[in-house]
Scaffold this motif. Structure first.
Motif, PDB file in Angstrom:
ATOM      1  N   LEU A  21       0.808  -1.208   0.000  1.00 11.16           N
ATOM      2  CA  LEU A  21       0.000   0.000   0.000  1.00 11.16           C
ATOM      3  C   LEU A  21       0.846   1.265   0.000  1.00 11.16           C
ATOM      4  O   LEU A  21       0.480   2.264  -0.602  1.00 11.16           O
ATOM      5  CB  LEU A  21      -0.934   0.004   1.217  1.00 11.16           C
ATOM      6  N   LYS A  22       1.998   1.236   0.680  1.00 13.47           N
ATOM      7  CA  LYS A  22       2.835   2.427   0.743  1.00 13.47           C
ATOM      8  C   LYS A  22       3.501   2.725  -0.587  1.00 13.47           C
ATOM      9  O   LYS A  22       3.991   3.831  -0.800  1.00 13.47           O
ATOM     10  CB  LYS A  22       3.896   2.264   1.840  1.00 13.47           C
ATOM     11  N   GLU A  23       3.551   1.742  -1.469  1.00  6.44           N
ATOM     12  CA  GLU A  23       4.263   1.930  -2.735  1.00  6.44           C
ATOM     13  C   GLU A  23       3.314   2.162  -3.901  1.00  6.44           C
ATOM     14  O   GLU A  23       3.748   2.283  -5.038  1.00  6.44           O
ATOM     15  CB  GLU A  23       5.142   0.705  -3.013  1.00  6.44           C
ATOM     16  N   MET A  24       2.004   2.212  -3.635  1.00  8.90           N
ATOM     17  CA  MET A  24       1.041   2.463  -4.694  1.00  8.90           C
ATOM     18  C   MET A  24       1.062   3.924  -5.122  1.00  8.90           C
ATOM     19  O   MET A  24       1.469   4.803  -4.374  1.00  8.90           O
ATOM     20  CB  MET A  24      -0.379   2.139  -4.209  1.00  8.90           C
ATOM     21  N   SER A  25       0.549   4.151  -6.320  1.00  5.64           N
ATOM     22  CA  SER A  25       0.319   5.519  -6.738  1.00  5.64           C
ATOM     23  C   SER A  25      -0.837   6.100  -5.931  1.00  5.64           C
ATOM     24  O   SER A  25      -1.621   5.369  -5.324  1.00  5.64           O
ATOM     25  CB  SER A  25      -0.021   5.567  -8.232  1.00  5.64           C
ATOM     26  N   PHE A  26      -0.963   7.409  -5.940  1.00  6.86           N
ATOM     27  CA  PHE A  26      -2.043   8.072  -5.200  1.00  6.86           C
ATOM     28  C   PHE A  26      -3.403   7.594  -5.689  1.00  6.86           C
ATOM     29  O   PHE A  26      -4.312   7.339  -4.883  1.00  6.86           O
ATOM     30  CB  PHE A  26      -1.913   9.588  -5.373  1.00  6.86           C
ATOM     31  N   LEU A  27      -3.568   7.461  -6.992  1.00 10.52           N
ATOM     32  CA  LEU A  27      -4.843   7.020  -7.560  1.00 10.52           C
ATOM     33  C   LEU A  27      -5.187   5.614  -7.104  1.00 10.52           C
ATOM     34  O   LEU A  27      -6.311   5.326  -6.688  1.00 10.52           O
ATOM     35  CB  LEU A  27      -4.772   7.078  -9.092  1.00 10.52           C
ATOM     36  N   ASP A  28      -4.211   4.699  -7.155  1.00 10.49           N
ATOM     37  CA  ASP A  28      -4.451   3.312  -6.760  1.00 10.49           C
ATOM     38  C   ASP A  28      -4.737   3.175  -5.268  1.00 10.49           C
ATOM     39  O   ASP A  28      -5.614   2.426  -4.850  1.00 10.49           O
ATOM     40  CB  ASP A  28      -3.241   2.446  -7.118  1.00 10.49           C
ATOM     41  N   ARG A  29      -3.977   3.907  -4.464  1.00 12.09           N
ATOM     42  CA  ARG A  29      -4.068   3.754  -3.016  1.00 12.09           C
ATOM     43  C   ARG A  29      -5.457   4.098  -2.507  1.00 12.09           C
ATOM     44  O   ARG A  29      -5.971   3.484  -1.578  1.00 12.09           O
ATOM     45  CB  ARG A  29      -3.023   4.635  -2.341  1.00 12.09           C
ATOM     46  N   TRP A  30      -6.085   5.081  -3.138  1.00 12.50           N
ATOM     47  CA  TRP A  30      -7.395   5.542  -2.689  1.00 12.50           C
ATOM     48  C   TRP A  30      -8.506   5.134  -3.649  1.00 12.50           C
ATOM     49  O   TRP A  30      -9.580   5.749  -3.650  1.00 12.50           O
ATOM     50  CB  TRP A  30      -7.376   7.062  -2.526  1.00 12.50           C
ATOM     51  N   LEU A  31      -8.288   4.081  -4.438  1.00 17.80           N
ATOM     52  CA  LEU A  31      -9.285   3.680  -5.434  1.00 17.80           C
ATOM     53  C   LEU A  31     -10.653   3.375  -4.821  1.00 17.80           C
ATOM     54  O   LEU A  31     -11.676   3.775  -5.381  1.00 17.80           O
ATOM     55  CB  LEU A  31      -8.778   2.473  -6.234  1.00 17.80           C
ATOM     56  N   PRO A  32     -10.738   2.651  -3.685  1.00 21.11           N
ATOM     57  CA  PRO A  32     -12.081   2.432  -3.107  1.00 21.11           C
ATOM     58  C   PRO A  32     -12.824   3.732  -2.818  1.00 21.11           C
ATOM     59  O   PRO A  32     -14.038   3.815  -3.014  1.00 21.11           O
ATOM     60  CB  PRO A  32     -11.775   1.662  -1.811  1.00 21.11           C
ATOM     61  N   LEU A  33     -12.095   4.767  -2.367  1.00 23.12           N
ATOM     62  CA  LEU A  33     -12.729   6.054  -2.117  1.00 23.12           C
ATOM     63  C   LEU A  33     -13.224   6.678  -3.413  1.00 23.12           C
ATOM     64  O   LEU A  33     -14.337   7.194  -3.485  1.00 23.12           O
ATOM     65  CB  LEU A  33     -11.742   6.997  -1.432  1.00 23.12           C
ATOM     66  N   TRP A  34     -12.383   6.612  -4.472  1.00 26.00           N
ATOM     67  CA  TRP A  34     -12.814   7.182  -5.761  1.00 26.00           C
ATOM     68  C   TRP A  34     -14.051   6.451  -6.276  1.00 26.00           C
ATOM     69  O   TRP A  34     -14.941   7.080  -6.859  1.00 26.00           O
ATOM     70  CB  TRP A  34     -11.692   7.094  -6.798  1.00 26.00           C
ATOM     71  N   ILE A  35     -14.112   5.140  -6.079  1.00 27.87           N
ATOM     72  CA  ILE A  35     -15.268   4.382  -6.553  1.00 27.87           C
ATOM     73  C   ILE A  35     -16.517   4.764  -5.776  1.00 27.87           C
ATOM     74  O   ILE A  35     -17.604   4.935  -6.359  1.00 27.87           O
ATOM     75  CB  ILE A  35     -14.992   2.867  -6.460  1.00 27.87           C
ATOM     76  N   LEU A  36     -16.399   4.929  -4.455  1.00 33.33           N
ATOM     77  CA  LEU A  36     -17.551   5.358  -3.662  1.00 33.33           C
ATOM     78  C   LEU A  36     -18.018   6.751  -4.093  1.00 33.33           C
ATOM     79  O   LEU A  36     -19.228   7.006  -4.195  1.00 33.33           O
ATOM     80  CB  LEU A  36     -17.184   5.360  -2.174  1.00 33.33           C
ATOM     81  N   LEU A  37     -17.067   7.643  -4.356  1.00 34.88           N
ATOM     82  CA  LEU A  37     -17.427   8.974  -4.823  1.00 34.88           C
ATOM     83  C   LEU A  37     -18.082   8.923  -6.195  1.00 34.88           C
ATOM     84  O   LEU A  37     -19.038   9.671  -6.463  1.00 34.88           O
ATOM     85  CB  LEU A  37     -16.184   9.864  -4.865  1.00 34.88           C
ATOM     86  N   ALA A  38     -17.588   8.034  -7.076  1.00 31.55           N
ATOM     87  CA  ALA A  38     -18.190   7.885  -8.397  1.00 31.55           C
ATOM     88  C   ALA A  38     -19.621   7.359  -8.287  1.00 31.55           C
ATOM     89  O   ALA A  38     -20.523   7.804  -9.010  1.00 31.55           O
ATOM     90  CB  ALA A  38     -17.341   6.948  -9.259  1.00 31.55           C
TER      91      ALA A  38
END
Length: 388
Positions: A21-38
């Motif tokens: 998780l610490k090595e993910m990109s910003f987009l990947d790390r927070w993907l569940p949040l982006w999906i909930l927002l979408a």
């Protein structure tokens, strides 16, 4: 969720012990949040903008809106451009992989959905029929991105999706007849008469798999010939990769906008349909992962088998339900609820697959992140190549 993007020449097996998780990109790390927002944005748009659902449905391909088709194509193209097509022959030679996938996709999956539909929706024949149709439509699209995020075998996913596409054209109508008429009659249950359009099935496969597959193949072929594999995978793909997730989020917004009013107006019906779907995705994924491990597949291929067996071709299921029973039918609503449940559940299963991978496949170099023994597993050359 996704593995770290590393420079191949500067990495050694002991160079990094940080969690994934610490090595993910910003987009990947927070993907569940982006999906909930979408999801939230889609629901908001669908309920605040009058006629938006009708506008999105006004231009269709095989009864699926063109905007959704565009989102899916944008989502799938980067993933298919990453596939090393010259390595796919080794996949077809793996009999364990092929046999396990065919068994899960075309025997276990439809049978499990049939059982769950009757168990949870015995008193709601329209929703029950729609759910059975979802179970017959094996995944050929979105599964590629879940597999890629979980570090599954990219080439294996492309081969299995292609095989599913062929079986879909040949077997969908026959399986529909069996599970809606023959098997219920044998069990003394009510039957459902339905005629499926072969043309709609073929068109769905050609549009949602054929176009991005051809584009991905041509992109890799031309790119490697012009600049070489090193440039293609370490310079070009990192720029292309994020578009898969942009396409995913765009598609989710549209899906929820299309059915925003139905979800708000019929929350109990949606909940009734969601329960068997939730059970289906979890049972299929975990069962498939354990079966693949039992037959001797490594983490990467076991994960690919699990995701290709768990996902469903909701584009085809919705198109068939609308074309056969009508756009306002309960069968169509059940088809639409499918991806609304599948998306968040399979995103969660991406995390589950990597967490279980480090426990079920100790010391397997294809597992992303540190293995159980505490030593960091070295990302394979495939994993190092331009993840989003």
């Amino acid at each position: 969720m996704t593995p770290p993007v590393v420079a191949p020449a500067a990495r050694t097996p002991s160079a990094d012990h940080h969690p994934v998780l610490k090595e993910m990109s910003f987009l990947d790390r927070w993907l569940p949040l982006w999906i909930l927002l979408a999801m939230g944005l889609g629901l908001l748009l669908g309920n605040l903008i009058p006629g938006l659902d009708h506008a999105l449905e006004s231009v269709t391909i095989a009864n699926v809106s063109v905007p959704i088709a565009v989102g899916l194509l944008v989502m799938m193209y980067p993933v298919l451009a990453k596939v090393r097509y010259d390595e796919t022959r080794r996949i077809t030679a793996d009999r364990r992989l092929m046999a396990t996938s065919l068994l899960l996709n075309w025997i276990v999956g439809p049978a499990l959905m049939f059982g769950l539909a009757w168990l949870f929706l015995a008193d709601l024949p329209e929703y029950r029929t729609g759910l059975i149709i979802v179970g017959l439509a094996r995944c050929i699209a979105m599964v590629l991105i879940w597999n890629d995020l979980a570090c599954g075998d990219r080439e294996a996913a492309a081969v299995l999706v292609a095989i599913n596409s062929v079986f879909q054209v040949l077997a969908f109508g026959v399986l529909g007849w069996f599970y809606l008429q023959v098997l219920p009659a044998w069990l003394g249950l009510p039957t459902t008469s339905a005629e499926f359009s072969v043309g709609a099935i073929v068109l769905s496969v050609l549009v949602f798999l054929g176009i991005p597959l051809l584009a991905g193949f041509l992109t890799r072929t031309v790119g490697e010939r012009a600049k070489g594999r090193d440039w293609y995978e370490n310079r070009f793909l990192p720029k292309l990769g994020p578009w898969a997730l942009y396409g995913l989020l765009f598609t989710i917004v549209l899906l929820f906008a299309l059915q925003g009013q139905a979800i708000v107006e019929s929350p109990l019906d949606v909940a009734r349909i969601a329960l068997p779907l939730l059970a289906y995705f979890v049972i299929m994924f975990l069962g498939s992962l354990l079966l693949a491990r039992a037959v001797g597949l490594d983490y990467a291929r076991a994960t690919t088998v699990a995701f290709t067996a768990s996902g469903n071709n909701f584009e085809l299921a919705i198109a068939v339900a609308i074309g056969t029973f009508g756009v306002t039918s309960g069968q169509a609503l059940a088809g639409v609820v499918g991806p609304l449940i599948e998306v968040p559940v399979l995103v969660a299963l991406v995390y589950v697959s990597m967490w279980l991978g480090r426990r079920l496949f100790p010391n397997d170099p294809t597992v992303p992140g540190p293995v159980v023994s505490g030593s960091a597993s070295e990302p394979t050359e495939r994993d190092a190549a331009a993840r989003p």
